[in-house]
Motif scaffolding. Sequence first.
Motif: not given
Length: 232
Positions: A177-180, A170-173, A223-227
């Motif tokens: 359509g977008t990784l958050v 549950d660290q990412l969802r 995307r993970i770096k953007e988050i």
Amino acid sequence: MLNAPMSIYPVLIWDDKEATLIDTGFPGQFEQLRQSIEEAGASWEKIKHIIITHQDWDHIGTIPDILTARDGKVTIYAHIQEKPYLEGKIPYIKMTPERIASRLASLPATIRPQAAALFAKIPTFQVNRTLQDRETIPLHGGLEIIHTPGHTPGHICILVKSLSLLIAGDQLRIEKGTLVGPAPEFTPDMPAALQSMKKLADHPIDQVICYHGGWFGPNASCRIKEIAQEKR
């Protein structure tokens, strides 16, 4: 994917010798889980390992049924900080009587009895092997444990090294359509969870499987770096 009360994504990794199940669904989903495994072409009898990303009830709900079906011939892994919760020595963080009562009160009256029955069956069980941050389990080409506290104290993500695939719990969802990142309303320690996001940004990750949302990729690291930067 398993359905009801929401779509969730346990993960099964297998080879010619054995299979590893990562997270197990809600209480009452055992038959659906078994059918999904068989439809995927895996052998139920090959499941020898279960890795729990964290203590929430939708991740541990079918473990008693699995242990019965496999005659206890399964090794259960979890981070060392999750062990006392899973073994019933400490109450589950999100399953206190007050939180359960609040969640039941928020549900439509027509489904409250069913939900109350599920809450009453949240299992405890023995953890056979505890895990530490940066440990690599020698299964399926190497499964690296990344301790990502925040959502729970012992939450982990699992990096399948051979595939650059992150099993994110549950660290990412995925939303629209977008990784958050993790859901704030279900994450008691958001500062720790945001620090964990920066930790994930240091790993080479091409694909992600989120327990809530499913598959994201390729080049998921971007995307993970953007988050991680968004949360500073």
